[in-house]
Every structure is written in C-alpha cells, then in structure tokens.
Write an enzyme that holds these catalytic residues in place. Sequence first.
Site, PDB file in Angstrom:
ATOM      1  N   ASP A 174       0.839  -1.204   0.000  1.00 19.94           N
ATOM      2  CA  ASP A 174       0.000   0.000   0.000  1.00 19.94           C
ATOM      3  C   ASP A 174       0.874   1.255   0.000  1.00 19.94           C
ATOM      4  O   ASP A 174       0.371   2.373  -0.037  1.00 19.94           O
ATOM      5  CB  ASP A 174      -1.014  -0.009   1.152  1.00 19.94           C
ATOM      6  CG  ASP A 174      -0.359  -0.110   2.509  1.00 19.94           C
ATOM      7  OD1 ASP A 174       0.883  -0.200   2.577  1.00 19.94           O
ATOM      8  OD2 ASP A 174      -1.092  -0.102   3.520  1.00 19.94           O
ATOM      9  N   GLU A 220       8.933  -4.174  10.677  1.00 23.47           N
ATOM     10  CA  GLU A 220       9.398  -2.890  10.135  1.00 23.47           C
ATOM     11  C   GLU A 220       9.960  -1.998  11.234  1.00 23.47           C
ATOM     12  O   GLU A 220       9.308  -1.751  12.256  1.00 23.47           O
ATOM     13  CB  GLU A 220       8.233  -2.186   9.412  1.00 23.47           C
ATOM     14  CG  GLU A 220       8.648  -0.855   8.814  1.00 23.47           C
ATOM     15  CD  GLU A 220       7.659  -0.292   7.795  1.00 23.47           C
ATOM     16  OE1 GLU A 220       6.680  -0.987   7.445  1.00 23.47           O
ATOM     17  OE2 GLU A 220       7.879   0.839   7.340  1.00 23.47           O
ATOM     18  N   ASP A 230      -1.063  -6.067  -0.218  1.00 21.53           N
ATOM     19  CA  ASP A 230      -1.514  -5.445   1.028  1.00 21.53           C
ATOM     20  C   ASP A 230      -3.030  -5.256   1.036  1.00 21.53           C
ATOM     21  O   ASP A 230      -3.606  -4.734   0.064  1.00 21.53           O
ATOM     22  CB  ASP A 230      -0.877  -4.055   1.184  1.00 21.53           C
ATOM     23  CG  ASP A 230       0.371  -4.089   2.046  1.00 21.53           C
ATOM     24  OD1 ASP A 230       0.497  -5.002   2.895  1.00 21.53           O
ATOM     25  OD2 ASP A 230       1.219  -3.206   1.877  1.00 21.53           O
TER      26      ASP A 230
END
Length: 279
Positions: free
Chosen positions: A59, A197, A98
């Site tokens: 995304d 992340e 995503d």
Amino acid sequence: MSGLKGQEMAKKKEEKKVTTHVLLEMKRRGEKIAMITAYDYSIAKIIDHAGIDVILVGDSASNVMAGHETTLPITLDQMIYHASSVIRAVNRALVVVDLPFGSYQGNSKEALNSAIRIMKDSGAHAVKLEGGKEVKESVERILSAGIPVMGHLGLTPQSIYKFGTYTVRAKEKEEAERLIADARILEKAGCFAIVLEKIPATLATKVAKELDIPVIGIGAGGGVDGQVLVLHDMLGITTEFSPRFLRRYADLYKDIKGAVGNYISDVKSKDFPNAEEQY
Ligand code: KIV
C-alpha cells in the site's frame, strides 16, 4: 512454433515457482529471502526476471505511485488494479498484496471479503495485513478460505496517526514484549510469514529465531530471514526519503532526469528525429 520459442516456453514451465512452502524451506536451510515492492506490469516483469523471491504490491503505492502523504487513502479497487498489473507480468515470484486501510480492521467478515476480492480479481497469491492480537480473528477467517496471510508488525504505517511519528518502534521493554507476543499469535493463527518494520535488530533477530515461519525485515537488521525494500526508494526514484536502513542501488532520479533533459534538448534543437528515425 519455432525451436527457440518452444525452448523458452519449456524453461518457463521448468522454473520453480516460489510458494509459501518454498519460503519455509528457505528459512529451514538458512537461505535469505529477497522481497521488493512493485505496482505495475513493466517493473514487475523486470524484477521477476531478476530472480526476486517475493513481490509485495504494497500500500506504499499510495505514497510512491499516487503521491499521498500516508498509506491511508489507497482503496481496495486501486490495490486490485496495481496487483492485477503485477500478476500479468510475473512468472516465478510469490505475489503478496496489502489489504488497504479500512478493508479489514475491526470486522473479520469484511476482512475475508476484501481478501477474496483481491485473490479473485487480481489473481494474487497471498495477502498482507498490519497488526497483531487485534487482527487475529481476521487472519483466521481469511485463512479459513485458503488464502495465505503475511503479518506485519513494528512500524505499521496504517496506524501512523496513532504513533504520531515514523521513528523506530519497540525500543522499550513493554512494546518489545507486546511485539513478541503478537508475533507468536500471528504464527499460531497460521500466517506463513511476518514483516517486521523499523525495530531494533536484536529484537528482530530474537523473533526470527523463535518463530518457525520466515521473518522479513525492513529496517530490522540482518538477523532475520529476509529483507524487503520499497522499489522506488532502493532505485533512487524517491529522493526525499532517506532512513538509515535504506541502501540505494541506483540513482534513477538523476538518470531519468538526465535522459529526459537530453530528449528535450534534442527535440528543441531539431536533432530528433533524424533521417533514420522516420518513415
Ligand atoms: O507497503 C509497503 O511497501 C510495505 C513494506 C514497507 C513492507 O508494507
């Protein structure tokens, strides 16, 4: 059919496709997984030919393709458009898409419907969603339809307004413990892999060691099972985004600007087209 074309087709068939099972085998034998984002047919074709293991239709398209400040505005229809363009190009890589913001949070039935739409309308191989405990029910429901799910913990950009900043996550003990617990929940729920992340490398390494499923890092150090980068960042198309974890493999901003500049001056000076470049 020419001999050459026949050989090419046979080679295509022979090429072992990357599946979720292949990724698990890679982790077991210690082979690192290379993942990268793509959002369109032409680029996806190049990176599949380069031998990438996983293509993420992220995304992040909301940022790098559409110019939005966050990933929040991109819609399910737009993700399906990007994903189907990528799928038409790919022969070998596993394509993960995503689930966009608002298409799965808080309602597992909606999550399942969104995942089914992505799989049916784009031909993707798996979906990814952000979050831990709070998305467990959605993960299980999507999996019950036979759709592989990748998790995403640490800095989860769809929650940027909750975090307030894009700084490193889980530096404090409490958040680190919550992240480990969430990773366990996602594995137990049936995720085939997890993205971590922007978290400390020691924490990411610990999670990767503990889990049987592959852990793919972005800004999470080298102790995980694979790496993912946003294509526009690693190719130097974007210039304003320069986190410490980003390695740039090209300076396409400079190359493209230079090439277009040369084209403009050739047109203006009437150098292009020349006698050979016309009918
Ligand atoms: O959308 C995206 O590109 C991602 C990566 C940063 C992992 O989720």
